[in-house]
Design a protein around this motif. Sequence first.
Motif, PDB file in Angstrom:
ATOM      1  N   TYR B  15       0.884  -1.169   0.000  1.00  0.00           N
ATOM      2  CA  TYR B  15       0.000   0.000   0.000  1.00  0.00           C
ATOM      3  C   TYR B  15       0.916   1.210   0.000  1.00  0.00           C
ATOM      4  O   TYR B  15       1.427   1.588   1.043  1.00  0.00           O
ATOM      5  CB  TYR B  15      -0.880   0.017   1.250  1.00  0.00           C
ATOM      6  CG  TYR B  15      -1.970  -1.030   1.260  1.00  0.00           C
ATOM      7  CD1 TYR B  15      -3.021  -0.973   0.345  1.00  0.00           C
ATOM      8  CD2 TYR B  15      -1.959  -2.064   2.181  1.00  0.00           C
ATOM      9  CE1 TYR B  15      -4.025  -1.925   0.356  1.00  0.00           C
ATOM     10  CE2 TYR B  15      -2.966  -3.019   2.211  1.00  0.00           C
ATOM     11  CZ  TYR B  15      -3.999  -2.938   1.295  1.00  0.00           C
ATOM     12  OH  TYR B  15      -5.000  -3.877   1.306  1.00  0.00           O
ATOM     13  N   ALA B  20       2.346  -4.575   3.329  1.00  0.00           N
ATOM     14  CA  ALA B  20       1.489  -5.260   4.299  1.00  0.00           C
ATOM     15  C   ALA B  20       1.770  -6.756   4.301  1.00  0.00           C
ATOM     16  O   ALA B  20       1.660  -7.419   5.329  1.00  0.00           O
ATOM     17  CB  ALA B  20       0.024  -4.991   3.980  1.00  0.00           C
ATOM     18  N   ASN B  40      -0.631  -7.391  16.135  1.00  0.00           N
ATOM     19  CA  ASN B  40      -1.542  -6.463  15.460  1.00  0.00           C
ATOM     20  C   ASN B  40      -0.843  -5.769  14.310  1.00  0.00           C
ATOM     21  O   ASN B  40       0.291  -5.340  14.443  1.00  0.00           O
ATOM     22  CB  ASN B  40      -2.040  -5.387  16.430  1.00  0.00           C
ATOM     23  CG  ASN B  40      -3.041  -5.941  17.417  1.00  0.00           C
ATOM     24  OD1 ASN B  40      -2.751  -6.056  18.594  1.00  0.00           O
ATOM     25  ND2 ASN B  40      -4.196  -6.313  16.929  1.00  0.00           N
ATOM     26  N   GLY B  41      -1.543  -5.687  13.199  1.00  0.00           N
ATOM     27  CA  GLY B  41      -0.979  -4.993  12.043  1.00  0.00           C
ATOM     28  C   GLY B  41       0.051  -5.799  11.276  1.00  0.00           C
ATOM     29  O   GLY B  41       0.723  -5.287  10.389  1.00  0.00           O
ATOM     30  N   ALA B  42       0.173  -7.106  11.595  1.00  0.00           N
ATOM     31  CA  ALA B  42       1.182  -7.932  10.929  1.00  0.00           C
ATOM     32  C   ALA B  42       0.830  -8.197   9.470  1.00  0.00           C
ATOM     33  O   ALA B  42       1.698  -8.494   8.655  1.00  0.00           O
ATOM     34  CB  ALA B  42       1.340  -9.252  11.675  1.00  0.00           C
ATOM     35  N   GLY B  43      -0.446  -8.097   9.140  1.00  0.00           N
ATOM     36  CA  GLY B  43      -0.857  -8.326   7.758  1.00  0.00           C
ATOM     37  C   GLY B  43      -1.713  -9.573   7.584  1.00  0.00           C
ATOM     38  O   GLY B  43      -1.851 -10.086   6.466  1.00  0.00           O
ATOM     39  N   LYS B  44      -2.313 -10.044   8.656  1.00  0.00           N
ATOM     40  CA  LYS B  44      -3.103 -11.272   8.584  1.00  0.00           C
ATOM     41  C   LYS B  44      -4.397 -11.069   7.797  1.00  0.00           C
ATOM     42  O   LYS B  44      -4.726 -11.849   6.909  1.00  0.00           O
ATOM     43  CB  LYS B  44      -3.437 -11.760  10.012  1.00  0.00           C
ATOM     44  CG  LYS B  44      -2.219 -11.904  10.902  1.00  0.00           C
ATOM     45  CD  LYS B  44      -2.581 -12.323  12.309  1.00  0.00           C
ATOM     46  CE  LYS B  44      -3.372 -11.297  13.086  1.00  0.00           C
ATOM     47  NZ  LYS B  44      -2.647 -10.056  13.391  1.00  0.00           N
ATOM     48  N   SER B  45      -5.113 -10.007   8.147  1.00  0.00           N
ATOM     49  CA  SER B  45      -6.376  -9.768   7.434  1.00  0.00           C
ATOM     50  C   SER B  45      -6.111  -9.478   5.964  1.00  0.00           C
ATOM     51  O   SER B  45      -6.875  -9.892   5.085  1.00  0.00           O
ATOM     52  CB  SER B  45      -7.129  -8.592   8.063  1.00  0.00           C
ATOM     53  OG  SER B  45      -7.529  -8.920   9.363  1.00  0.00           O
ATOM     54  N   THR B  46      -5.030  -8.769   5.709  1.00  0.00           N
ATOM     55  CA  THR B  46      -4.678  -8.465   4.316  1.00  0.00           C
ATOM     56  C   THR B  46      -4.464  -9.754   3.534  1.00  0.00           C
ATOM     57  O   THR B  46      -4.921  -9.896   2.397  1.00  0.00           O
ATOM     58  CB  THR B  46      -3.402  -7.607   4.275  1.00  0.00           C
ATOM     59  OG1 THR B  46      -3.619  -6.442   5.064  1.00  0.00           O
ATOM     60  CG2 THR B  46      -3.050  -7.212   2.859  1.00  0.00           C
ATOM     61  N   GLN B  87     -13.559  -9.935  10.035  1.00  0.00           N
ATOM     62  CA  GLN B  87     -13.022  -9.635  11.357  1.00  0.00           C
ATOM     63  C   GLN B  87     -14.033  -8.833  12.173  1.00  0.00           C
ATOM     64  O   GLN B  87     -14.297  -9.144  13.319  1.00  0.00           O
ATOM     65  CB  GLN B  87     -11.715  -8.846  11.215  1.00  0.00           C
ATOM     66  CG  GLN B  87     -11.146  -8.397  12.551  1.00  0.00           C
ATOM     67  CD  GLN B  87      -9.718  -7.876  12.401  1.00  0.00           C
ATOM     68  OE1 GLN B  87      -9.168  -7.844  11.301  1.00  0.00           O
ATOM     69  NE2 GLN B  87      -9.126  -7.488  13.492  1.00  0.00           N
ATOM     70  N   HIS B 212      -6.165 -14.200  17.802  1.00  0.00           N
ATOM     71  CA  HIS B 212      -5.193 -13.712  18.782  1.00  0.00           C
ATOM     72  C   HIS B 212      -5.217 -14.537  20.068  1.00  0.00           C
ATOM     73  O   HIS B 212      -4.312 -14.450  20.878  1.00  0.00           O
ATOM     74  CB  HIS B 212      -5.483 -12.250  19.135  1.00  0.00           C
ATOM     75  CG  HIS B 212      -5.068 -11.292  18.066  1.00  0.00           C
ATOM     76  ND1 HIS B 212      -3.756 -11.026  17.781  1.00  0.00           N
ATOM     77  CD2 HIS B 212      -5.800 -10.562  17.180  1.00  0.00           C
ATOM     78  CE1 HIS B 212      -3.684 -10.151  16.788  1.00  0.00           C
ATOM     79  NE2 HIS B 212      -4.927  -9.869  16.396  1.00  0.00           N
TER      80      HIS B 212
HETATM   81  N1  LIG Z   1      -6.483  -0.549   2.374  1.00  0.00           N
HETATM   82  C1  LIG Z   1      -5.329  -0.275   3.013  1.00  0.00           C
HETATM   83  N2  LIG Z   1      -4.619   0.821   2.693  1.00  0.00           N
HETATM   84  C2  LIG Z   1      -3.462   1.108   3.334  1.00  0.00           C
HETATM   85  N3  LIG Z   1      -2.932   0.354   4.299  1.00  0.00           N
HETATM   86  C3  LIG Z   1      -3.592  -0.751   4.672  1.00  0.00           C
HETATM   87  C4  LIG Z   1      -4.827  -1.118   4.065  1.00  0.00           C
HETATM   88  N4  LIG Z   1      -5.263  -2.275   4.630  1.00  0.00           N
HETATM   89  C5  LIG Z   1      -4.346  -2.602   5.553  1.00  0.00           C
HETATM   90  N5  LIG Z   1      -3.349  -1.698   5.586  1.00  0.00           N
HETATM   91  C6  LIG Z   1      -2.174  -1.741   6.469  1.00  0.00           C
HETATM   92  O1  LIG Z   1      -1.561  -3.004   6.320  1.00  0.00           O
HETATM   93  C7  LIG Z   1      -1.073  -3.457   7.557  1.00  0.00           C
HETATM   94  C8  LIG Z   1      -1.605  -4.841   7.863  1.00  0.00           C
HETATM   95  O2  LIG Z   1      -3.006  -4.721   8.146  1.00  0.00           O
HETATM   96  P1  LIG Z   1      -3.926  -5.974   8.491  1.00  0.00           P
HETATM   97  O3  LIG Z   1      -5.298  -5.480   8.687  1.00  0.00           O
HETATM   98  O4  LIG Z   1      -3.697  -7.042   7.499  1.00  0.00           O
HETATM   99  O5  LIG Z   1      -3.318  -6.425   9.890  1.00  0.00           O
HETATM  100  P2  LIG Z   1      -3.788  -7.600  10.840  1.00  0.00           P
HETATM  101  O6  LIG Z   1      -2.634  -8.507  10.981  1.00  0.00           O
HETATM  102  O7  LIG Z   1      -5.050  -8.182  10.392  1.00  0.00           O
HETATM  103  O8  LIG Z   1      -3.987  -6.814  12.215  1.00  0.00           O
HETATM  104  P3  LIG Z   1      -5.056  -7.074  13.388  1.00  0.00           P
HETATM  105  O9  LIG Z   1      -4.510  -8.178  14.201  1.00  0.00           O
HETATM  106  O10 LIG Z   1      -5.050  -5.777  14.139  1.00  0.00           O
HETATM  107  O11 LIG Z   1      -6.353  -7.376  12.767  1.00  0.00           O
HETATM  108  C9  LIG Z   1      -1.444  -2.422   8.604  1.00  0.00           C
HETATM  109  O12 LIG Z   1      -0.323  -1.592   8.816  1.00  0.00           O
HETATM  110  C10 LIG Z   1      -2.550  -1.642   7.938  1.00  0.00           C
HETATM  111  O13 LIG Z   1      -2.554  -0.310   8.366  1.00  0.00           O
END
Ligand SMILES: Nc1ncnc2c1ncn2[C@@H]1O[C@H](COP(=O)(O)OP(=O)(O)OP(=O)(O)O)[C@@H](O)[C@H]1O
Lengths: 328, 261
Positions: B15, B20, B40-46, B87, B212
């Motif tokens: 991004y 991510a 948190n923010g590791a990129g799992k949901s992505t 989520q 988590h």
């Molecule tokens: N659409 C987007 N545009 C810009 N940055 C994004 C976007 N989606 C996610 N990110 C960034 O990518 C990174 C990973 O986000 P993600 O949601 O995958 O984390 P996560 O591991 O699911 O976290 P959590 O445990 O908090 O759910 C984060 O830094 C987030 O800010």
Amino acid sequence: MAPSRISTPRLLGVLAFLVGVFVLVPAFIALTGRWDFYYTLTSVALLSVAAAGVWLTFYIGRINIGQGAYALTGGYVSAILITQHGISFWLTLPLAGVFCAAVSVLIGLPILRLRGVYFAMVTLVLTEVARLTALALPITNGAKGITSIPLPGELSIFGLTIIPDFATLENPKLAFYLMAAVLMVVTYLVLWRIVNSRLGHLCRSLQQNEELSASIGVNTAMLRVLAYAISSFFGGLAGAIFVAISQSIYPSSFVVQDSVNFMLYCFLGGLGYVFGPMLGTLLLYFGWDLLSVAKEYQLLIYSGALIALMLVLPNGVLSLLDRKGGRK
Amino acid sequence: MTAPILQVKGVTKRYGGLTANNDISFDVAPQEILSVIGPNGAGKSTLFKQIAGFVTPTTGEVIYKGTKISGLPPHKVARMGVVRTFQETTIFKSMTVRENVIVSHHLRSKASLLGFFFGSSQAKADEAEFGKSADDIIDFLGLQAIRNETASNLPQGHLRALGMAIGLATQPEVILLDEPFAGMNHDETMRMVALVRRLRDERGLTVLLVEHDMPAVMKISDRIVCINFGEKIAEGTPAEIQANPRVIEAYLGSEDAAIGM
Ligand SMILES: Nc1ncnc2c1ncn2[C@@H]1O[C@H](COP(=O)(O)OP(=O)(O)OP(=O)(O)O)[C@@H](O)[C@H]1O
Ligand SMILES: [Mg+2]
């Protein structure tokens, strides 16, 4: 899902409605001699057809303030086909609808990705774009518009006359009223069926959560365009009949104000009820007419009443029905 | 290991300047329960969004049963059998529980929309089948008591279950659960853990989950993939992951140092 089998009281309600529209109203007018009511009621019926389309776009979660554009387009399609190509009005009617649906697919593909206020703003501009286009194109004859459009001719199948030539009728006002009323009834029947079939359930899923809808396998882009096309089809039909009645069309025949009104009819009647836009149209259109006795205060009272209604009944007039049911 | 049902191959998502997901690869075996963990923010949901078609990878691809699915729109991916739950508790708010589940059977309609409009016999058969299947799913998840409640009135625990019911209604082969135990107390979590197991054991699903709640993850997973700052840092059985120094480091460096049981 909501049972789509028709209950007896509902069936009776529909019957009463049909009797009212097709028997009582003409009888009342014949008795009182208030022939001018035909014009008002015909307008209500046609406006409610266009409003039904707007309501369907609301149903997929989009605020549509651009129905005037399709009413205008439908009107021009019919007028041009009749005057320049000698095509029968009855054939131009579906063609006007289909043309509007096709145009709305092209316009809808890009703009239906927008949501909320962004979509609303773009549609608001559409009516103005349609007006300016009508002014500019040679085929629409600019500001002079198209006038002296002949009345609907005879409709016959295999030599059997189904609808007589309107010009030969003693009372074309009644004929127009009946035509508009039939169209209205059919439109709301179709709308009711859509809402209570799978198509409507999917529209509802779209309205509530587009992402989730996509994840259960709904082609959300296609469904949005489909709903918008049906909506615009209704707009085109209504526009074409309006033109047949007034026998003329100008770029200003449908303006932004009309588009806004269609939306208000839906709001006032109730976005959660299929028959909301029909009731909303009736109340607002008649209300405005009745308030003409208030002269210069007409607009003030009308807008005041509108605001009050929206505050008291945010879910529309038809939500009164639910309240009564809730108290039982 | 049998032939994988799902393969994540070198998936990278950027991004702007933020990466991510960075070159993540792993395979998922049929009927496996695989958890993706990370701070948190590791990129799992992505990662999940890319598998389910909501986000297109910048580079790399996702292969499902030998076919590339990354880059397809979500409704197509769902049609192929890969479905994601959200989520955030994502449900159709103003429908009842049963309506939520019925509408989610969309993928299985054999009748066309026109058929539904005119009430063809196929459409009627479909509706009847959806109703029955919805009741099965509701029973399976123990939601009988709230079948006719409007979804917006439900407490968090039920919403999670409803989200899962919606996912199940599409009859997926691979289901992606994003934090299915979030907001649940211990008892609710344990019940959910048992349920996810039954998804695999009774319905033959392959389950990927992000979570988590480490005790739950350790209990439920066949294998675990750990990511940190968008990169895969470890992959293995729960025991291997718990003993992995990089994983421990990643978790100690963050607030939830709860990798132990
Ligand atoms: N659409 C987007 N545009 C810009 N940055 C994004 C976007 N989606 C996610 N990110 C960034 O990518 C990174 C990973 O986000 P993600 O949601 O995958 O984390 P996560 O591991 O699911 O976290 P959590 O445990 O908090 O759910 C984060 O830094 C987030 O800010
Ligand atoms: Mg996440």
